[in-house]
Design a protein around this motif. Sequence first.
Motif, PDB file in Angstrom:
ATOM      1  N   ALA A 199       0.834  -1.209   0.000  1.00 33.32           N
ATOM      2  CA  ALA A 199       0.000   0.000   0.000  1.00 33.32           C
ATOM      3  C   ALA A 199       0.867   1.256   0.000  1.00 33.32           C
ATOM      4  O   ALA A 199       0.500   2.274  -0.593  1.00 33.32           O
ATOM      5  N   GLY A 200       2.019   1.174   0.631  1.00 31.46           N
ATOM      6  CA  GLY A 200       2.936   2.306   0.690  1.00 31.46           C
ATOM      7  C   GLY A 200       3.566   2.643  -0.644  1.00 31.46           C
ATOM      8  O   GLY A 200       4.175   3.708  -0.791  1.00 31.46           O
ATOM      9  N   ASP A 243      -2.317   1.312  -7.633  1.00 26.86           N
ATOM     10  CA  ASP A 243      -3.778   1.285  -7.686  1.00 26.86           C
ATOM     11  C   ASP A 243      -4.383   0.332  -6.668  1.00 26.86           C
ATOM     12  O   ASP A 243      -5.538   0.476  -6.286  1.00 26.86           O
ATOM     13  N   CYS A 244      -3.593  -0.632  -6.211  1.00 26.96           N
ATOM     14  CA  CYS A 244      -4.085  -1.632  -5.271  1.00 26.96           C
ATOM     15  C   CYS A 244      -3.999  -1.173  -3.812  1.00 26.96           C
ATOM     16  O   CYS A 244      -4.346  -1.925  -2.908  1.00 26.96           O
ATOM     17  N   ALA A 245      -3.554   0.047  -3.567  1.00 28.25           N
ATOM     18  CA  ALA A 245      -3.288   0.515  -2.200  1.00 28.25           C
ATOM     19  C   ALA A 245      -4.499   0.378  -1.276  1.00 28.25           C
ATOM     20  O   ALA A 245      -4.362  -0.086  -0.141  1.00 28.25           O
ATOM     21  N   ASP A 253      -6.143 -10.252  -6.128  1.00 25.72           N
ATOM     22  CA  ASP A 253      -6.563  -9.926  -7.493  1.00 25.72           C
ATOM     23  C   ASP A 253      -6.084  -8.538  -7.911  1.00 25.72           C
ATOM     24  O   ASP A 253      -5.594  -8.345  -9.032  1.00 25.72           O
ATOM     25  N   ALA A 254      -6.219  -7.563  -7.013  1.00 28.74           N
ATOM     26  CA  ALA A 254      -5.782  -6.198  -7.316  1.00 28.74           C
ATOM     27  C   ALA A 254      -4.276  -6.132  -7.513  1.00 28.74           C
ATOM     28  O   ALA A 254      -3.783  -5.450  -8.419  1.00 28.74           O
ATOM     29  N   CYS A 255      -3.544  -6.848  -6.675  1.00 28.89           N
ATOM     30  CA  CYS A 255      -2.077  -6.829  -6.773  1.00 28.89           C
ATOM     31  C   CYS A 255      -1.580  -7.554  -8.019  1.00 28.89           C
ATOM     32  O   CYS A 255      -0.625  -7.112  -8.649  1.00 28.89           O
ATOM     33  N   MET A 256      -2.212  -8.643  -8.376  1.00 25.57           N
ATOM     34  CA  MET A 256      -1.794  -9.385  -9.556  1.00 25.57           C
ATOM     35  C   MET A 256      -1.993  -8.547 -10.824  1.00 25.57           C
ATOM     36  O   MET A 256      -1.242  -8.688 -11.787  1.00 25.57           O
ATOM     37  N   ASP A 267       6.719  -6.013  -8.636  1.00 28.16           N
ATOM     38  CA  ASP A 267       7.353  -7.041  -7.796  1.00 28.16           C
ATOM     39  C   ASP A 267       6.835  -7.004  -6.362  1.00 28.16           C
ATOM     40  O   ASP A 267       6.597  -8.045  -5.752  1.00 28.16           O
ATOM     41  N   VAL A 268       6.684  -5.814  -5.804  1.00 30.85           N
ATOM     42  CA  VAL A 268       6.172  -5.688  -4.433  1.00 30.85           C
ATOM     43  C   VAL A 268       4.744  -6.209  -4.382  1.00 30.85           C
ATOM     44  O   VAL A 268       4.354  -6.907  -3.439  1.00 30.85           O
ATOM     45  N   CYS A 269       3.969  -5.904  -5.398  1.00 24.33           N
ATOM     46  CA  CYS A 269       2.586  -6.373  -5.453  1.00 24.33           C
ATOM     47  C   CYS A 269       2.533  -7.894  -5.597  1.00 24.33           C
ATOM     48  O   CYS A 269       1.643  -8.534  -5.020  1.00 24.33           O
TER      49      CYS A 269
END
Length: 129
Positions: free
Chosen positions: A43-44, A48-50, A94-97, A102-104
């Motif tokens: 999130a930091g 968009d996935c934050a 799902d949002a992170c993928m 890489d962090v996501c």
Amino acid sequence: MDAMMMGRMPQSMMMQDAKMDMDVMQACMDACAACEQACTVCAGQGMDCAAACMNCADMCNTMMRAMMRMQGMSPAAMMSMLDACMAMCQMCMDACMASGDDVCEMCAQACKACMDACMEAKNMMMANA
């Protein structure tokens, strides 16, 4: 709460009418902690996935706290909490993928591990019901 403390917890503090495998519960709490940390880092990054990551981090933290103080928690309520945690992890994963960062990706993997651990805890509870 570490495994030693969980092992020494009096039966009166355990969930009513449920036999709990403390190793499974500890693994679930550990997975929730790892997911919370990964989501907070993700999130930091300002991706968009934050928002999904922060919501998931909050849910994982709540799940851990509920598992640490199970006194007065019915098995049905605990299973609902596990379902909610798994749903939030799925949304975050799902949002992170979708971001491809890489962090996501690390966050998505932590979410998957948390979902698996929550499912194992839920399955254990259903088997003991």
